[in-house]
Design a protein around this motif. Structure first.
Motif, PDB file in Angstrom:
ATOM      1  N   ILE A  27       0.862  -1.179   0.000  1.00  0.00           N
ATOM      2  CA  ILE A  27       0.000   0.000   0.000  1.00  0.00           C
ATOM      3  C   ILE A  27       0.900   1.231   0.000  1.00  0.00           C
ATOM      4  O   ILE A  27       1.692   1.433   0.917  1.00  0.00           O
ATOM      5  CB  ILE A  27      -0.940   0.007   1.216  1.00  0.00           C
ATOM      6  N   ALA A  28       0.794   2.031  -1.043  1.00  0.00           N
ATOM      7  CA  ALA A  28       1.592   3.256  -1.171  1.00  0.00           C
ATOM      8  C   ALA A  28       0.699   4.443  -0.837  1.00  0.00           C
ATOM      9  O   ALA A  28      -0.234   4.756  -1.571  1.00  0.00           O
ATOM     10  CB  ALA A  28       2.143   3.385  -2.585  1.00  0.00           C
ATOM     11  N   LEU A  29       0.990   5.104   0.268  1.00  0.00           N
ATOM     12  CA  LEU A  29       0.226   6.263   0.726  1.00  0.00           C
ATOM     13  C   LEU A  29       1.024   7.516   0.411  1.00  0.00           C
ATOM     14  O   LEU A  29       2.145   7.669   0.890  1.00  0.00           O
ATOM     15  CB  LEU A  29      -0.013   6.176   2.236  1.00  0.00           C
ATOM     16  N   THR A  30       0.467   8.399  -0.373  1.00  0.00           N
ATOM     17  CA  THR A  30       1.145   9.645  -0.712  1.00  0.00           C
ATOM     18  C   THR A  30       0.363  10.776  -0.083  1.00  0.00           C
ATOM     19  O   THR A  30      -0.766  11.056  -0.477  1.00  0.00           O
ATOM     20  CB  THR A  30       1.238   9.832  -2.239  1.00  0.00           C
ATOM     21  N   GLN A  31       0.962  11.407   0.920  1.00  0.00           N
ATOM     22  CA  GLN A  31       0.328  12.509   1.627  1.00  0.00           C
ATOM     23  C   GLN A  31       0.812  13.799   0.980  1.00  0.00           C
ATOM     24  O   GLN A  31       1.961  14.192   1.123  1.00  0.00           O
ATOM     25  CB  GLN A  31       0.696  12.467   3.107  1.00  0.00           C
ATOM     26  N   MET A  32      -0.088  14.450   0.241  1.00  0.00           N
ATOM     27  CA  MET A  32       0.286  15.641  -0.505  1.00  0.00           C
ATOM     28  C   MET A  32       0.190  16.869   0.392  1.00  0.00           C
ATOM     29  O   MET A  32      -0.863  17.162   0.935  1.00  0.00           O
ATOM     30  CB  MET A  32      -0.612  15.793  -1.722  1.00  0.00           C
ATOM     31  N   ARG A  33       1.321  17.544   0.541  1.00  0.00           N
ATOM     32  CA  ARG A  33       1.386  18.793   1.285  1.00  0.00           C
ATOM     33  C   ARG A  33       2.263  19.733   0.481  1.00  0.00           C
ATOM     34  O   ARG A  33       3.163  19.303  -0.225  1.00  0.00           O
ATOM     35  CB  ARG A  33       1.991  18.573   2.678  1.00  0.00           C
ATOM     36  N   PHE A  34       2.013  21.008   0.597  1.00  0.00           N
ATOM     37  CA  PHE A  34       2.752  21.991  -0.197  1.00  0.00           C
ATOM     38  C   PHE A  34       4.229  21.922   0.139  1.00  0.00           C
ATOM     39  O   PHE A  34       4.634  22.177   1.257  1.00  0.00           O
ATOM     40  CB  PHE A  34       2.195  23.393   0.054  1.00  0.00           C
ATOM     41  N   SER A  35       5.040  21.531  -0.794  1.00  0.00           N
ATOM     42  CA  SER A  35       6.493  21.379  -0.745  1.00  0.00           C
ATOM     43  C   SER A  35       6.974  20.414   0.335  1.00  0.00           C
ATOM     44  O   SER A  35       8.141  20.389   0.655  1.00  0.00           O
ATOM     45  CB  SER A  35       7.198  22.732  -0.594  1.00  0.00           C
ATOM     46  N   LYS A  36       6.092  19.622   0.902  1.00  0.00           N
ATOM     47  CA  LYS A  36       6.496  18.627   1.899  1.00  0.00           C
ATOM     48  C   LYS A  36       5.722  17.337   1.680  1.00  0.00           C
ATOM     49  O   LYS A  36       5.226  16.742   2.631  1.00  0.00           O
ATOM     50  CB  LYS A  36       6.247  19.150   3.307  1.00  0.00           C
ATOM     51  N   THR A  37       5.589  16.910   0.454  1.00  0.00           N
ATOM     52  CA  THR A  37       4.891  15.677   0.163  1.00  0.00           C
ATOM     53  C   THR A  37       5.628  14.521   0.823  1.00  0.00           C
ATOM     54  O   THR A  37       6.837  14.439   0.776  1.00  0.00           O
ATOM     55  CB  THR A  37       4.784  15.464  -1.348  1.00  0.00           C
ATOM     56  N   ARG A  38       4.857  13.647   1.445  1.00  0.00           N
ATOM     57  CA  ARG A  38       5.423  12.514   2.184  1.00  0.00           C
ATOM     58  C   ARG A  38       4.816  11.233   1.633  1.00  0.00           C
ATOM     59  O   ARG A  38       3.629  11.188   1.328  1.00  0.00           O
ATOM     60  CB  ARG A  38       5.074  12.676   3.662  1.00  0.00           C
ATOM     61  N   LYS A  39       5.640  10.209   1.532  1.00  0.00           N
ATOM     62  CA  LYS A  39       5.166   8.930   1.013  1.00  0.00           C
ATOM     63  C   LYS A  39       5.469   7.843   2.027  1.00  0.00           C
ATOM     64  O   LYS A  39       6.586   7.744   2.533  1.00  0.00           O
ATOM     65  CB  LYS A  39       5.854   8.627  -0.312  1.00  0.00           C
ATOM     66  N   VAL A  40       4.457   7.040   2.338  1.00  0.00           N
ATOM     67  CA  VAL A  40       4.607   5.899   3.245  1.00  0.00           C
ATOM     68  C   VAL A  40       4.183   4.660   2.465  1.00  0.00           C
ATOM     69  O   VAL A  40       3.091   4.614   1.905  1.00  0.00           O
ATOM     70  CB  VAL A  40       3.735   6.056   4.508  1.00  0.00           C
ATOM     71  N   VAL A  41       5.076   3.663   2.415  1.00  0.00           N
ATOM     72  CA  VAL A  41       4.780   2.428   1.693  1.00  0.00           C
ATOM     73  C   VAL A  41       4.762   1.288   2.702  1.00  0.00           C
ATOM     74  O   VAL A  41       5.745   1.051   3.392  1.00  0.00           O
ATOM     75  CB  VAL A  41       5.819   2.150   0.587  1.00  0.00           C
ATOM     76  N   VAL A  42       3.621   0.618   2.788  1.00  0.00           N
ATOM     77  CA  VAL A  42       3.436  -0.478   3.743  1.00  0.00           C
ATOM     78  C   VAL A  42       3.503  -1.796   2.982  1.00  0.00           C
ATOM     79  O   VAL A  42       2.767  -1.993   2.006  1.00  0.00           O
ATOM     80  CB  VAL A  42       2.087  -0.341   4.481  1.00  0.00           C
ATOM     81  N   PHE A  43       4.386  -2.693   3.433  1.00  0.00           N
ATOM     82  CA  PHE A  43       4.523  -4.018   2.838  1.00  0.00           C
ATOM     83  C   PHE A  43       4.057  -5.053   3.850  1.00  0.00           C
ATOM     84  O   PHE A  43       4.509  -5.045   5.003  1.00  0.00           O
ATOM     85  CB  PHE A  43       5.986  -4.319   2.485  1.00  0.00           C
ATOM     86  N   HIS A  44       3.179  -5.954   3.428  1.00  0.00           N
ATOM     87  CA  HIS A  44       2.772  -7.092   4.257  1.00  0.00           C
ATOM     88  C   HIS A  44       3.623  -8.273   3.808  1.00  0.00           C
ATOM     89  O   HIS A  44       3.386  -8.875   2.755  1.00  0.00           O
ATOM     90  CB  HIS A  44       1.277  -7.359   4.098  1.00  0.00           C
ATOM     91  N   LEU A  45       4.631  -8.617   4.599  1.00  0.00           N
ATOM     92  CA  LEU A  45       5.641  -9.603   4.200  1.00  0.00           C
ATOM     93  C   LEU A  45       5.092 -10.997   3.897  1.00  0.00           C
ATOM     94  O   LEU A  45       5.566 -11.639   2.955  1.00  0.00           O
ATOM     95  CB  LEU A  45       6.745  -9.668   5.252  1.00  0.00           C
ATOM     96  N   PRO A  46       4.106 -11.524   4.639  1.00  0.00           N
ATOM     97  CA  PRO A  46       3.610 -12.863   4.282  1.00  0.00           C
ATOM     98  C   PRO A  46       3.011 -12.947   2.878  1.00  0.00           C
ATOM     99  O   PRO A  46       3.062 -14.004   2.254  1.00  0.00           O
ATOM    100  CB  PRO A  46       2.546 -13.137   5.347  1.00  0.00           C
TER     101      PRO A  46
END
Length: 164
Positions: A98-117
């Motif tokens: 699951i790739a979560l892209t949190q869009m903020r002005f000049s501070k975009t943050r991306k969190v990628v969650v991997f379920h290993l099983p």
């Protein structure tokens, strides 16, 4: 008798059009003049040390891309900020990645969650996918483990909602 509006009179439509153009110009200038950020990566969760060394990166405290590795979805309760960001996509286990892209002005943050099983603990594939995700906001889909789906979620600024 209702007086006729002269053809040169300003209407609400004209004011809205001018305001829209001014907002677009201000936004464009803000994006053009903002300093470029070099992407920094943080890897947390189960088997994070192995993935971090395979990626060949140093851990960053203020990361623009955060890779989260989970053996169980229940482990998210130990990461409340990521669980809140992920919302129902993680709580229902919507996809293996699951790739979560949190869009903020000049501070975009991306969190990628991997379920290993879901990757059958194939760390080489997880590392390859993490490398793709760290390179760009809209990552390509690598060829390994094509049955492990990827869900992209865009979180709009100012609480405007989510697009998935």
């Amino acid at each position: 008798m209702i007086p006729k509006t002269p053809p040169f009179a300003w209407t609400a439509k004209a004011y809205i059009a001018i305001a829209s153009v001014l907002l677009a110009v201000v936004f464009g200038l803000g994006v053009a003049l903002s300093p470029s950020r070099t992407p920094t990566v943080a890897v947390i969760g189960d088997r994070a040390d192995e993935v971090r060394t395979a990626l060949g990166i140093a851990q960053s405290d203020d990361a623009t891309v955060t890779i989260v590795l989970l053996n169980r979805w229940d482990s998210l309760r130990h990461l409340p900020d990521i669980a809140e960001l992920c919302w129902d996509a993680c709580h229902f286990g919507a996809a293996a990645q699951i790739a979560l892209t949190q869009m903020r002005f000049s501070k975009t943050r991306k969190v990628v969650v991997f379920h290993l099983p879901d990757f059958e603990n194939d760390l080489a594939c997880v590392v390859e996918r993490a490398r793709f995700e760290a390179q760009a906001l809209r990552a390509a889909f690598p060829a390994c483990k094509t049955n492990a789906a990827r869900l992209a979620v865009w979180i709009l600024p100012m609480g405007l909602g989510r697009i998935s």
